[in-house]
Design a protein around this motif. Structure first.
Motif, short mmCIF file in Angstrom:
data_model
loop_
_atom_site.label_atom_id
_atom_site.label_comp_id
_atom_site.label_asym_id
_atom_site.label_seq_id
_atom_site.Cartn_x
_atom_site.Cartn_y
_atom_site.Cartn_z
N VAL A 132 0.84 -1.19 0.00
CA VAL A 132 0.00 0.00 0.00
C VAL A 132 0.88 1.25 0.00
N VAL A 133 0.58 2.20 -0.89
CA VAL A 133 1.35 3.44 -0.98
C VAL A 133 0.71 4.47 -0.04
N LEU A 134 1.43 4.83 1.01
CA LEU A 134 0.90 5.77 2.00
C LEU A 134 1.62 7.11 1.97
N GLU A 135 2.92 7.10 1.75
CA GLU A 135 3.71 8.33 1.78
C GLU A 135 3.78 8.97 0.40
N ASP A 136 4.25 10.22 0.37
CA ASP A 136 4.45 10.93 -0.88
C ASP A 136 5.77 10.49 -1.51
N LEU A 137 5.95 10.78 -2.78
CA LEU A 137 7.21 10.49 -3.46
C LEU A 137 8.25 11.52 -3.03
N ASN A 180 -6.83 14.06 2.62
CA ASN A 180 -6.47 12.92 3.47
C ASN A 180 -5.42 12.01 2.85
N SER A 181 -4.97 12.35 1.65
CA SER A 181 -3.98 11.50 0.98
C SER A 181 -3.16 12.31 -0.01
#
Length: 224
Positions: free
Chosen positions: A43-48, A115-116
């Protein structure tokens, strides 16, 4: 202070080498990509996160390497520090900037999901809108370059909803003098290359030919 055993260090180095190998291989086999590619399903939670030299405001010049007759796209982008002091893209501004250059007045605005950091909404005229969510990502910081691969799910809501997946592999490095063709640019500028494929939506036969393929050369330079 965090101490790692030799086994833990070996494991971390192996992961980094595997990521580098998978992204390098992805570049080499272009345009013969198939999903799931290098994405591990996490799951991708953080920013690049970008290298420090991206911090600030830039003007991007994008050259379509698949169509020599196409016009050069030029648009501004911004990179800022997050709360951890890491460099991230101003996603809403950058997406709006690129989309305005492509779609013109058909685009009303682009906004981030509060929220994301990995979800956006682009609103077009006639009440059409596009949802974009990053569902896969791998990145690698190398001594002289930075490479990332992102997979996004895009849902275009109109009279008929269309769902696609878009994979974008990007590779950047500081420009050197041999790669600069104009006195307006300097070795502080950033040279990049980008490969992109649009796939069918999840659940469809993604082993067939991709819907579209793109290949760009990018130049980021400070506003004059």
């Amino acid at each position: 202070m965090i101490l790692l055993s030799s086994h833990e260090c070996f494991a971390i180095n192996s992961i980094n080498q595997n990521v580098q190998s998978s992204l390098t291989e992805r570049e080499e086999v272009w345009p013969n990509w198939k999903l799931p590619g290098p994405f591990k399903g996490k799951v991708v939670l953080e920013d690049l996160i970008y290298p420090k030299y991206f911090l600030g405001n830039w003007v991007v010049e994008s050259f379509d390497l698949e169509d020599e007759k196409s016009e050069i796209l030029k648009y501004p982008v911004k990179f800022r520090l997050n709360q951890k002091g890491e460099v991230v893209g101003n996603r809403a501004f950058n997406a709006n900037s690129i989309a305005k250059e492509i779609f013109g007045e058909k685009l009303k605005y682009v906004e981030d999901d509060p929220n994301s950091s990995n979800r956006q909404l682009a609103v077009f005229e006639d009440r059409n809108f596009l949802e974009t969510k990053i569902i896969g990502r791998e990145e690698q910081f190398l001594p002289n370059s930075f490479i990332s691969d992102e997979l996004s799910l895009q849902i275009f809501h109109s009279a008929k909803t269309r769902i696609t997946q878009v994979e974008t592999l990007s590779k950047y490095s500081k420009c050197n003098e041999s790669r600069i063709n104009s006195n307006n640019y300097s070795s502080n500028d950033i040279c990049g290359e980008q490969w992109q494929i649009v796939y069918k939506g999840p659940g469809e036969n993604i082993s067939q030919e991709p819907l579209r393929k793109y290949h760009f050369k990018l130049l980021l330079h400070s506003p004059l």
